[in-house]
Design an enzyme around this catalytic site. Structure first.
Site, mmCIF file in Angstrom:
data_model
loop_
_atom_site.group_PDB
_atom_site.id
_atom_site.type_symbol
_atom_site.label_atom_id
_atom_site.label_comp_id
_atom_site.label_asym_id
_atom_site.label_seq_id
_atom_site.Cartn_x
_atom_site.Cartn_y
_atom_site.Cartn_z
ATOM 1 N N TYR A 51 -37.878 7.047 19.032
ATOM 2 C CA TYR A 51 -37.432 6.555 20.173
ATOM 3 C C TYR A 51 -38.390 6.274 21.270
ATOM 4 C CZ TYR A 51 -33.771 10.040 18.729
ATOM 5 O OH TYR A 51 -33.033 10.698 17.841
ATOM 6 N N ALA A 201 -18.257 12.513 21.867
ATOM 7 C CA ALA A 201 -17.821 11.340 21.317
ATOM 8 C C ALA A 201 -18.191 10.136 22.045
ATOM 9 C CB ALA A 201 -16.394 11.388 20.784
ATOM 10 N N LYS A 202 -19.328 9.931 22.491
ATOM 11 C CA LYS A 202 -20.047 8.853 23.356
ATOM 12 C C LYS A 202 -19.077 8.831 24.678
ATOM 13 C CE LYS A 202 -20.609 5.367 19.620
ATOM 14 N NZ LYS A 202 -20.233 4.243 19.068
ATOM 15 N N GLY A 203 -18.643 9.923 25.112
ATOM 16 C CA GLY A 203 -17.935 10.328 26.446
ATOM 17 C C GLY A 203 -16.682 10.154 26.456
ATOM 18 N N LEU A 205 -14.302 11.612 25.061
ATOM 19 C CA LEU A 205 -13.661 12.829 25.062
ATOM 20 C C LEU A 205 -13.688 13.514 26.547
ATOM 21 C CD1 LEU A 205 -14.517 14.653 21.904
ATOM 22 C CD2 LEU A 205 -12.255 13.769 22.542
ATOM 23 N N LYS A 208 -14.922 8.651 29.480
ATOM 24 C CA LYS A 208 -15.128 7.049 29.178
ATOM 25 C C LYS A 208 -13.800 6.485 28.547
ATOM 26 C CE LYS A 208 -19.746 6.719 29.857
ATOM 27 N NZ LYS A 208 -20.562 6.463 28.832
#
Length: 298
Positions: A51, A201-203, A205, A208
């Site tokens: 990272y 889930a990448k927002g 849920l 997003k």
């Protein structure tokens, strides 16, 4: 905050942990958020040498200087940056791991890593040599325990059978129930803890806009988000319901959540006080879409 033993280890980790990959480039801002998370009861902080080309480990180590005994530091190895910085190559060799750990220790400003994880893995790897490296580091006291980060059942199975891993990090959410088919049961059987990432889930849920995710269409993703909202209330937000879904599985030790801002931290911190899902609510969630399964690396 509730704390759980991580597999066969003696690491008592918070049921919600901090995914440091989301941290930005400003160290003072990162340090404030990391310190606030610790005050909220989060004690497991996960980073990787990959990272930000090592800066992520550096900012975490700098933030917790003087607080080392209060935190559980987890980092990962196996992705080697090219000399020209153009990208990275997979390198799970014993020689590289023994070299890379010293660089991680230096960046983290510590003389031991609580949980050292292989950052991926394939069946073509020199698995026995990789395991030898981790075992040697444990004997030397440079690491306390080791695990892997993988979504490949065939790789996970090899490490379960051939090593002393205490944990597996994997993606798991209402929209990614692939671990339920095989991995979670196997890991629970052998008392190997699961660090579940990607619970929101990448927002999608939470807040997003829906888009296709794995084998699900955008419309199916929207249906999942709506049912998460339907089981949420003032006591448990949508994020809380999504995280409580993954924590309900007995194989999951901690939900690893990427946090970048103070607002996100406050939202995540509230989850620790939220009620667990009732059986009826769980059934609502799991019945909205057919569970997906792994198609590759079985």
């Amino acid at each position: 905050m509730k704390y759980n033993l991580l597999g066969k280890s003696n690491l008592l980790v918070s049921e919600i942990s901090f995914g440091c990959m989301s941290l930005g480039e400003d160290h003072p801002t990162n340090a404030r958020i990391l310190h606030q998370a610790l005050e909220e009861g989060i004690n497991l902080f996960d980073t990787a040498d990959l990272y930000q080309k090592g800066f992520n480990e550096t900012t975490v180590g700098k933030a917790f200087k003087g607080k080392r005994e209060q935190v559980i530091l987890a980092t990962k190895v196996g992705n080697q940056w090219r000399a020209d910085g153009s990208g990275w190559d997979w390198n799970p060799s014993k020689e590289y791991i023994l070299k890379a750990v010293n660089q991680s220790l230096q960046r983290l400003q510590t003389d031991y890593i609580d949980l050292y994880q292989l950052h991926g893995g394939t069946l073509d790897d020199p698995i026995d040599d990789t395991i030898e490296a981790f075992e040697l580091l444990r004997q030397q006291g440079k690491i306390r325990h080791y695990g892997i980060s993988s979504i490949r059942p065939n790789v996970i199975r090899e490490y379960v059978n051939r090593s002393a891993i205490v944990s597996v990090m994997m993606q798991y959410s209402l929209l990614d129930r692939r671990p339920e088919e095989f991995c979670l049961g196997l890991l629970r059987k052998y008392n190997i803890g699961v660090l579940a990432r990607g619970g929101l889930a990448k927002g999608m849920l939470v807040n997003k806009a829906p888009e296709p995710f794995l084998n699900y269409s955008a419309e199916e993703v929207k249906k999942a988000a709506l049912v998460v909202a339907s089981v949420s209330n003032q006591q448990r937000s949508q994020a809380g319901s999504a995280i409580r879904f993954i924590l309900h599985h007995p194989a999951v030790t901690t939900a690893l959540v990427g946090i970048r801002t103070a607002g996100q931290l406050q939202e995540i911190a509230r989850i620790q006080h939220s009620p667990a899902l009732h059986e009826k609510e769980l059934q609502q969630l799991v019945s909205i879409l057919p569970a997906n399964t792994y198609t590759d690396h079985r």
